[in-house]
Write an enzyme that holds these catalytic residues in place. Structure first.
Site, mmCIF file in Angstrom:
data_model
loop_
_atom_site.group_PDB
_atom_site.id
_atom_site.type_symbol
_atom_site.label_atom_id
_atom_site.label_comp_id
_atom_site.label_asym_id
_atom_site.label_seq_id
_atom_site.Cartn_x
_atom_site.Cartn_y
_atom_site.Cartn_z
ATOM 1 N N LYS A 18 0.793 -1.101 -0.017
ATOM 2 C CA LYS A 18 -0.021 -0.184 -0.154
ATOM 3 C C LYS A 18 0.880 1.214 -0.053
ATOM 4 O O LYS A 18 0.852 2.233 -0.947
ATOM 5 C CB LYS A 18 -0.981 -0.107 1.322
ATOM 6 C CG LYS A 18 -1.468 1.328 1.606
ATOM 7 C CD LYS A 18 -2.380 1.385 2.890
ATOM 8 C CE LYS A 18 -1.520 1.502 4.270
ATOM 9 N NZ LYS A 18 -1.423 2.901 4.502
ATOM 10 N N ASN A 19 1.847 1.279 0.914
ATOM 11 C CA ASN A 19 2.614 2.679 1.212
ATOM 12 C C ASN A 19 3.651 2.889 -0.015
ATOM 13 O O ASN A 19 4.315 3.800 -0.160
ATOM 14 C CB ASN A 19 3.215 2.734 2.305
ATOM 15 C CG ASN A 19 2.413 2.793 3.341
ATOM 16 O OD1 ASN A 19 0.939 3.019 3.213
ATOM 17 N ND2 ASN A 19 2.608 2.607 4.874
ATOM 18 N N ARG A 88 -3.897 9.713 4.649
ATOM 19 C CA ARG A 88 -2.620 10.772 4.745
ATOM 20 C C ARG A 88 -1.913 10.806 3.479
ATOM 21 O O ARG A 88 -1.226 11.802 3.230
ATOM 22 C CB ARG A 88 -1.800 10.100 6.077
ATOM 23 C CG ARG A 88 -0.625 10.652 6.098
ATOM 24 C CD ARG A 88 -0.743 11.946 7.014
ATOM 25 N NE ARG A 88 0.540 12.770 7.298
ATOM 26 C CZ ARG A 88 0.515 13.837 7.834
ATOM 27 N NH1 ARG A 88 -0.508 14.461 8.338
ATOM 28 N NH2 ARG A 88 1.709 14.487 8.031
ATOM 29 N N CYS A 112 -4.593 7.589 9.918
ATOM 30 C CA CYS A 112 -4.750 7.086 11.174
ATOM 31 C C CYS A 112 -4.779 8.230 12.268
ATOM 32 O O CYS A 112 -3.692 8.987 12.024
ATOM 33 C CB CYS A 112 -3.941 6.080 11.386
ATOM 34 S SG CYS A 112 -4.465 4.401 10.438
ATOM 35 N N ARG A 117 0.043 15.206 13.673
ATOM 36 C CA ARG A 117 0.670 14.846 12.459
ATOM 37 C C ARG A 117 1.111 16.048 11.438
ATOM 38 O O ARG A 117 0.419 16.175 10.609
ATOM 39 C CB ARG A 117 0.042 13.858 11.410
ATOM 40 C CG ARG A 117 -0.280 12.334 12.204
ATOM 41 C CD ARG A 117 -0.660 11.456 11.745
ATOM 42 N NE ARG A 117 0.037 10.742 10.527
ATOM 43 C CZ ARG A 117 -0.325 9.514 9.728
ATOM 44 N NH1 ARG A 117 -1.482 9.245 9.957
ATOM 45 N NH2 ARG A 117 0.508 9.103 9.014
ATOM 46 N N ASP A 301 4.972 0.918 12.270
ATOM 47 C CA ASP A 301 3.757 0.023 11.956
ATOM 48 C C ASP A 301 3.552 -1.468 12.634
ATOM 49 O O ASP A 301 2.449 -1.806 12.628
ATOM 50 C CB ASP A 301 3.553 0.129 10.363
ATOM 51 C CG ASP A 301 3.393 1.358 9.682
ATOM 52 O OD1 ASP A 301 3.027 2.397 10.356
ATOM 53 O OD2 ASP A 301 3.512 1.443 8.419
ATOM 54 N N ARG A 393 -8.213 -0.487 4.846
ATOM 55 C CA ARG A 393 -7.489 0.495 4.661
ATOM 56 C C ARG A 393 -6.234 -0.134 4.203
ATOM 57 O O ARG A 393 -5.607 0.341 3.013
ATOM 58 C CB ARG A 393 -7.274 1.793 5.315
ATOM 59 C CG ARG A 393 -8.472 2.758 5.555
ATOM 60 C CD ARG A 393 -8.224 3.582 6.273
ATOM 61 N NE ARG A 393 -6.878 4.295 6.029
ATOM 62 C CZ ARG A 393 -6.120 4.942 6.749
ATOM 63 N NH1 ARG A 393 -6.357 5.049 8.077
ATOM 64 N NH2 ARG A 393 -4.889 5.316 6.101
HETATM 65 C C1 EPZ Z 1 4.367 7.110 6.333
HETATM 66 O O1 EPZ Z 1 3.656 8.007 6.797
HETATM 67 C C2 EPZ Z 1 3.273 5.867 6.306
HETATM 68 N N1 EPZ Z 1 2.263 6.024 5.348
HETATM 69 C C3 EPZ Z 1 2.918 5.346 7.687
HETATM 70 O O2 EPZ Z 1 2.143 4.271 7.664
HETATM 71 C C4 EPZ Z 1 4.155 5.081 8.446
HETATM 72 O O3 EPZ Z 1 3.878 4.776 9.881
HETATM 73 C C5 EPZ Z 1 5.213 6.313 8.699
HETATM 74 O O4 EPZ Z 1 5.424 6.698 7.151
HETATM 75 C C6 EPZ Z 1 6.416 5.866 9.226
HETATM 76 O O5 EPZ Z 1 6.860 4.789 8.535
HETATM 77 C C7 EPZ Z 1 2.257 6.238 4.029
HETATM 78 O O6 EPZ Z 1 3.259 5.901 3.649
HETATM 79 C C8 EPZ Z 1 0.824 6.500 3.364
HETATM 80 P P1 EPZ Z 1 6.382 10.300 8.481
HETATM 81 P P2 EPZ Z 1 3.875 9.400 6.905
HETATM 82 O O7 EPZ Z 1 6.182 11.757 7.675
HETATM 83 O O8 EPZ Z 1 4.722 9.745 5.639
HETATM 84 C C9 EPZ Z 1 6.491 13.658 11.722
HETATM 85 C C10 EPZ Z 1 0.214 2.758 8.014
HETATM 86 O O9 EPZ Z 1 -0.137 2.174 9.338
HETATM 87 N N2 EPZ Z 1 6.441 14.810 10.647
HETATM 88 O O10 EPZ Z 1 7.490 9.548 8.318
HETATM 89 O O11 EPZ Z 1 2.831 10.447 7.297
HETATM 90 C C11 EPZ Z 1 5.222 13.030 11.941
HETATM 91 O O12 EPZ Z 1 4.560 13.689 13.085
HETATM 92 C C12 EPZ Z 1 0.739 4.040 7.942
HETATM 93 O O13 EPZ Z 1 0.465 2.187 6.908
HETATM 94 C C13 EPZ Z 1 6.467 16.054 11.016
HETATM 95 O O14 EPZ Z 1 6.786 16.500 12.221
HETATM 96 O O15 EPZ Z 1 4.773 9.401 8.132
HETATM 97 C C14 EPZ Z 1 5.662 11.657 12.766
HETATM 98 O O16 EPZ Z 1 5.938 11.730 14.147
HETATM 99 C C15 EPZ Z 1 0.487 4.891 9.126
HETATM 100 N N3 EPZ Z 1 6.220 17.158 10.148
HETATM 101 C C16 EPZ Z 1 7.110 11.530 11.971
HETATM 102 O O17 EPZ Z 1 7.476 12.518 11.271
HETATM 103 C C17 EPZ Z 1 6.182 16.666 9.016
HETATM 104 O O18 EPZ Z 1 5.918 17.757 8.105
HETATM 105 C C18 EPZ Z 1 6.835 10.248 10.895
HETATM 106 O O19 EPZ Z 1 5.972 10.785 9.948
HETATM 107 C C19 EPZ Z 1 5.768 15.233 8.456
HETATM 108 C C20 EPZ Z 1 6.014 14.362 9.532
#
Ligand code: EPZ
Length: 414
Positions: A18-19, A88, A112, A117, A301, A393
């Site tokens: 998915k991701n 997201r 989620c 976020r 995850d 999802r």
């Molecule tokens: C991706 O989310 C995945 N989603 C998530 O999978 C996964 O948990 C995550 O990466 C981490 O591996 C998709 O690919 C669609 P991040 P993403 O930006 O991109 C902070 C699942 O269960 N952050 O790496 O949203 C954020 O708050 C899902 O399949 C900022 O502070 O994750 C978090 O604490 C859930 N500012 C951390 O970084 C920003 O602008 C990691 O988020 C962006 C993120």
């Protein structure tokens, strides 16, 4: 509805990730002709993404697991919140739309509920590449009046989504881009490989990504990587029920940290041809301390599925969540099944019990929902799990796949 207490045994083929496919769909917007994406799983997040492509004017054809995206009809650069709030991943359309059309207005994304976020890293990356961005109560309004240009970007945190947006914005930008402290998740590797197959010039060495902007990209045919989170979930479910599982089309290299924890828990784990074999012991041993971290660390995850597995292991497991603010909303439901669990800030401490009991619970999020299913499969008696739209999802036909392994699980209502 799950009647637990049966060992899971058999084989499964892992679906496409998915991701990975969600950002690949965004990337397909950037090309001048059709792309064929293979191994696309049947998931509601995929449906939502394809709906966005169609709303933008793109042609979308779906045949079994292959989706053809034709970006030639693209006639809009706005995505309303009614479409973006479903997931997201919709945020990744920002970089692609901005690169392709010079503007993008997208509703704030859903996804989620994992605590705060923020989107600051996404915005900062695009601003450094020449975008002007206004944030309103429910939308991000972006323009790049003079087009996007390359930049030297250093991410404060290796955000997966912000790295994807940076790559998408950079691939056709004027000049070179260097992304330091980039996310090294395998899904980013897939995105770069697809864009290179389309004519992009991206060198991805994990934490540093170098992009030389090109003027055009052509469509290509690309097979998405196997879903490492689906694989981790089924492996942990088999482990929690004392079962055995052969997972075909799984990538062990992407699951190193998960397989290490399964081995520490007493499972025999082997790599055979293009798959992973797991044989669980009669009773699992608690793996001790596990800390989630960006790739190649233990994936955030997989933390919730691990908590359900740890609930029936012998001893105490401590899961420290370092990526998201709140990934433990499912713990209350685990407790309702008799699990000895407590939360101390960002740590969940799980003391395994001999047997969990059945309970009626509700999924709180995608991976928390997976934890609910694992716990129900390992428990005595019949459990009803609600709000399964969270599961749809990210897991294709989860009840059919668990049934094929011998579980007693049926979908009672959508
Ligand atoms: C991706 O989310 C995945 N989603 C998530 O999978 C996964 O948990 C995550 O990466 C981490 O591996 C998709 O690919 C669609 P991040 P993403 O930006 O991109 C902070 C699942 O269960 N952050 O790496 O949203 C954020 O708050 C899902 O399949 C900022 O502070 O994750 C978090 O604490 C859930 N500012 C951390 O970084 C920003 O602008 C990691 O988020 C962006 C993120």
């Amino acid at each position: 509805m799950v009647t637990g207490g049966r060992r899971l045994e058999g084989r499964l083929t892992v679906q496409g990730a998915k991701n990975s496919v969600l950002p690949l769909f965004c990337a397909a917007l950037l090309t001048r002709d059709e792309s064929m994406i293979e191994h696309v799983p049947a998931l509601s997040d995929v449906d939502a993404s394809l709906e966005i492509l169609q709303a933008l004017g793109c042609g979308v054809r779906r045949q079994n697991k292959t989706v053809t995206v034709d970006p030639r009809g693209l006639n809009d650069s706005g995505i309303p919140r009614v479409l973006t709030k479903k997931m997201r991943g919709s945020l990744t359309f920002l970089g692609a739309l901005l690169a392709k059309t010079g503007k993008a207005t997208i509703g704030l994304p859903g996804g989620c509920p994992l605590g705060q976020r923020p989107v600051d890293l996404h915005l900062s990356v695009l601003r450094q590449m020449g975008a002007h961005i206004r944030v309103t109560e429910d939308a991000l309004i972006c323009t790049a009046p003079r087009g996007l240009h390359g930049a030297r970007i250093k991410l404060r945190f290796p955000s997966v989504g912000a790295t994807e947006n940076a790559v998408l914005a950079a691939v056709t930008a004027k000049g070179d881009t260097v992304i330091e402290n980039a996310a090294a998740e395998p899904e980013i590797r897939d995105l770069c490989r697809y864009l290179n197959a389309c004519g992009g010039r991206i060198k991805n060495s994990g934490s540093v990504i170098r992009v030389r902007g090109v003027s055009t990209l052509s469509g290509s045919r690309f097979a998405a990587m196997p879903d490492r989170m689906e694989a981790a979930t089924y492996l942990m479910a088999a482990a929690a029920t004392g079962g055995s599982l052969y997972l075909q089309h799984a990538c062990p290299r992407d699951l190193t940290a998960v397989l290490a924890v399964l081995r520490q828990s007493g499972c025999q784990v082997g790599v055979i041809r293009d798959g992973i074999f797991l044989q669980a012991p009669e009773r699992l041993t608690a793996p001790g301390k596990v800390k989630t971290a960006p790739h190649p660390g233990f994936p955030t995850d997989a933390g919730a599925p691990l908590s359900a597995m740890a609930a029936v292991a012998n001893g105490e497991t401590e899961i420290e969540e370092t990526v998201f603010e709140n990934r433990f909303s499912h713990l209350a439901a685990l407790k309702a099944r008799g699990a000895a669990v407590r939360q101390e800030g960002r740590r969940a401490i799980v003391r395994g019990v001999d047997r969990l009991h059945a309970a009626d619970v509700t999924c709180t999020d995608l991976r928390g929902g997976a934890a609910m299913v694992i716990a129900a499969l390992a428990a005595n008696g019949c459990s009803v799990i609600g709000a399964i739209e969270h599961l749809d999802r990210g897991y294709t036909a989860i009840e059919q796949r668990f049934s094929s392994l011998g579980a007693s699980i049926v979908r009672v209502r959508e």
